[in-house]
Every structure is written in structure tokens, then in C-alpha cells.
Design an enzyme around this catalytic site. Structure first.
Site, mmCIF file in Angstrom:
data_model
loop_
_atom_site.group_PDB
_atom_site.id
_atom_site.type_symbol
_atom_site.label_atom_id
_atom_site.label_comp_id
_atom_site.label_asym_id
_atom_site.label_seq_id
_atom_site.Cartn_x
_atom_site.Cartn_y
_atom_site.Cartn_z
ATOM 1 N N GLN A 4 0.843 -1.133 0.034
ATOM 2 C CA GLN A 4 0.178 0.093 0.046
ATOM 3 C C GLN A 4 0.819 1.224 0.043
ATOM 4 O O GLN A 4 0.565 2.111 -0.716
ATOM 5 C CB GLN A 4 -0.866 -0.140 1.135
ATOM 6 N N ASP A 10 -10.412 -5.506 -6.489
ATOM 7 C CA ASP A 10 -10.684 -4.738 -7.621
ATOM 8 C C ASP A 10 -10.800 -5.610 -8.849
ATOM 9 O O ASP A 10 -9.953 -6.683 -9.124
ATOM 10 C CB ASP A 10 -9.340 -3.961 -7.904
ATOM 11 N N TRP A 14 -6.454 9.141 -5.034
ATOM 12 C CA TRP A 14 -7.017 8.057 -5.475
ATOM 13 C C TRP A 14 -6.481 6.703 -4.827
ATOM 14 O O TRP A 14 -6.828 5.556 -5.173
ATOM 15 C CB TRP A 14 -6.011 8.130 -7.007
ATOM 16 N N VAL A 15 -5.304 6.930 -4.005
ATOM 17 C CA VAL A 15 -4.860 5.696 -3.296
ATOM 18 C C VAL A 15 -4.918 6.000 -1.928
ATOM 19 O O VAL A 15 -4.749 7.017 -1.398
ATOM 20 C CB VAL A 15 -3.259 5.754 -3.338
ATOM 21 N N HIS A 21 -13.926 -1.625 -7.415
ATOM 22 C CA HIS A 21 -13.632 -2.006 -6.198
ATOM 23 C C HIS A 21 -15.045 -2.722 -5.525
ATOM 24 O O HIS A 21 -15.906 -2.048 -5.209
ATOM 25 C CB HIS A 21 -13.070 -0.777 -5.242
ATOM 26 N N GLU A 41 -15.189 4.048 -7.507
ATOM 27 C CA GLU A 41 -14.279 3.202 -8.084
ATOM 28 C C GLU A 41 -15.367 2.248 -8.570
ATOM 29 O O GLU A 41 -15.630 1.153 -7.695
ATOM 30 C CB GLU A 41 -13.295 2.596 -6.881
ATOM 31 N N HIS A 82 -7.973 -3.130 1.314
ATOM 32 C CA HIS A 82 -7.182 -4.114 0.594
ATOM 33 C C HIS A 82 -6.459 -4.918 1.765
ATOM 34 O O HIS A 82 -6.274 -5.936 1.607
ATOM 35 C CB HIS A 82 -6.512 -3.728 -0.388
HETATM 36 ZN ZN LIG Z 1 -9.759 -1.397 -4.535
#
Ligand SMILES: [Zn+2]
Length: 247
Positions: free
Chosen positions: A135, A179, A163-164, A220, A217, A172
Site C-alpha cells: 500500500q 478490484d 486515488w490511493v 472495487h 471506483e 485491501h
Molecule cells: Zn480497490
């Protein structure tokens, strides 16, 4: 006579002010050095960092999980305000394509993918469980790419965080989020209509960004169990809202 008295008093009053100067400059120097030290540590007291809560997530990537002690594992909330619980337990299992997931979601996930396959949607899990290190490197890569586009260090970090998810703030890391890509965009429409039957939810819809803290997203999906997924799907709420209503 009166005039003289006044001027004498004035002179007498000026003296202590001049004596205070060294003291004032010492205090000023202390304030400046305190500010510089804090700046160096990334805690700017005058201009707070763009996302203070994320800085906090970085410095302590686990939380005291008392707040979530009474929810089952599949309802564990992880977002930018609720970092990964301390000592979160999971057993991983490899799925087709090499990604890892929590073994407890393996069966419902396979069932969902099989049914999507039967619809000729070509589903594939492109990202499952992520370690803290993975990550972190995702985040670093994203920041670097914004820096290359000419953004300042703090702006690049701010954009990357849209975005992250920050370390400790990604589902996650729970191993119960995936995803999914597909042969065509139709996979996402199918998932939005059907995933709840297998206990998965469209976790980040565009109209819930304010609540989830994550931009849309479509790929996801996160496991919450069939009961919660059905309610979340039928009511059109986010996981945050669903959990809020539970309390
Ligand atoms: Zn994801």
C-alpha cells in the site's frame, strides 16, 4: 512645574522597555525555532498539512479497536478516519490469477465470478489483499507521478490521496476487498446489479464520495455478508451509513 514632572515620568517609563528587548528577542527566537522544528517534523502549526488525518494514519497505522469490538469481521470499517484495527487476524488464500484474499470470502467470491463468467463478462480479480508495504509503495508511486507532472510535494500528496488510500486506510489490507476488471464495461453494470447476492457491495459510488472519502471506483468490491449487502443495495446507502444506522 507640572510639565517637567510629566516628562520625567516618561523617561523613567522608557527604561524598562529597553531592558525588555533582549528578553523579547529571546522569546521571538524560541517561537521561530519551535516553528522550524515542527515544520521539519511535518506538523506545521500555522498552515496545517492538507490532510492531517492521513498524517496521523501514517504515524499510527493501527487503531484501538474498542469502537468496532462488537461488529463481526465482515463489517469491519476501514477508511481514512478508521484505520486498520490492531492485530487484525486473517488467513489468506490464493485465487485464480495469483491474488490473495481472506479465505472466508473465497467461496462467495468464486460463485460471483463464475456467474459473471457465465454471462461472458470475463471477470478477473486484479487486486486482492495488500500488505502495508504494498500500500505504501502504491502511494509512493502515485506521488512520484504527480511530482513528475510538476506538482509541489504537498500538492502531489494531496492528489495522490484522492486515488490511493493511505497506509492503514485501505480495505485491501483487510483481505476482503477486490478490484475486478472485465472483458467489457458491462462487468461493472452486472456487479452493481448482482454483487449483493454474494455478499459484496459497490463500495465507492460517485454520490457517496463525501462519506466514504474515496472517489468513485467501479471496480472495487468489498465483502459485507449477504444480509448487509442486500440492505445496502436496496437502500442505496454506503457502508458508513449502514453501520451508523445499526447503532
Ligand atoms: Zn480497490
Amino acid at each position: 512645574m507640572k510639565k517637567r514632572d510629566v516628562s520625567k515620568r516618561r523617561i523613567r517609563h522608557r527604561k524598562p522597555v529597553w531592558l525588555l528587548l533582549p528578553l523579547l528577542s529571546l522569546i521571538f527566537a524560541l517561537i521561530i525555532s519551535f516553528w522550524v522544528v515542527n515544520l521539519y517534523r511535518g506538523i506545521n502549526p500555522i498552515f496545517p498539512a492538507v490532510s492531517e488525518e492521513t498524517t496521523e494514519v501514517f504515524s499510527n497505522d493501527t487503531q484501538d479497536d474498542d469502537a468496532q469490538a462488537d461488529v463481526p469481521w465482515y463489517l469491519t470499517l476501514v477508511n481514512r478516519w478508521n484505520p486498520l484495527p490492531k492485530d487484525y487476524d486473517l488467513e489468506l488464500m490464493e485465487i485464480e490469477g495469483g491474488e490473495l484474499v481472506d479465505k472466508r470470502i473465497y467461496e462467495p467470491l468464486m460463485e460471483m465470478l463464475d456467474n459473471a463468467k457465465a454471462e461472458k463478462l470475463g471477470p478477473i480479480v486484479v487486486s486482492g489483499y495488500r500488505t502495508q508495504e504494498q500500500q505504501q509503495s502504491f502511494m509512493d508511486e502515485k506521488i512520484t507521478s504527480y511530482r513528475k507532472q510538476g506538482y509541489s510535494k504537498s500538492k502531489a500528496k494531496e492528489l495522490a490521496e484522492q486515488w490511493v488510500a493511505a497506509v492503514g486506510a485501505s480495505e485491501h489490507q483487510l483481505g476482503i476487498a477486490v478490484d475486478i476488471n472485465g472483458a467489457t464495461y458491462d462487468i461493472y453494470l452486472w456487479l452493481q446489479e448482482n454483487s449483493y447476492k454474494y455478499g459484496f457491495i459497490f463500495r465507492y459510488p460517485g454520490d457517496k464520495t463525501e462519506i466514504t472519502g474515496v472517489a468513485e471506483e467501479v471496480w472495487h468490491y468489498r465483502y459485507v455478508g449477504v444480509e448487509a449487502a442486500t440492505e445496502i443495495h436496496n437502500q442505496g446507502v454506503s457502508l458508513e451509513e449502514y453501520l451508523e444506522n445499526l447503532n
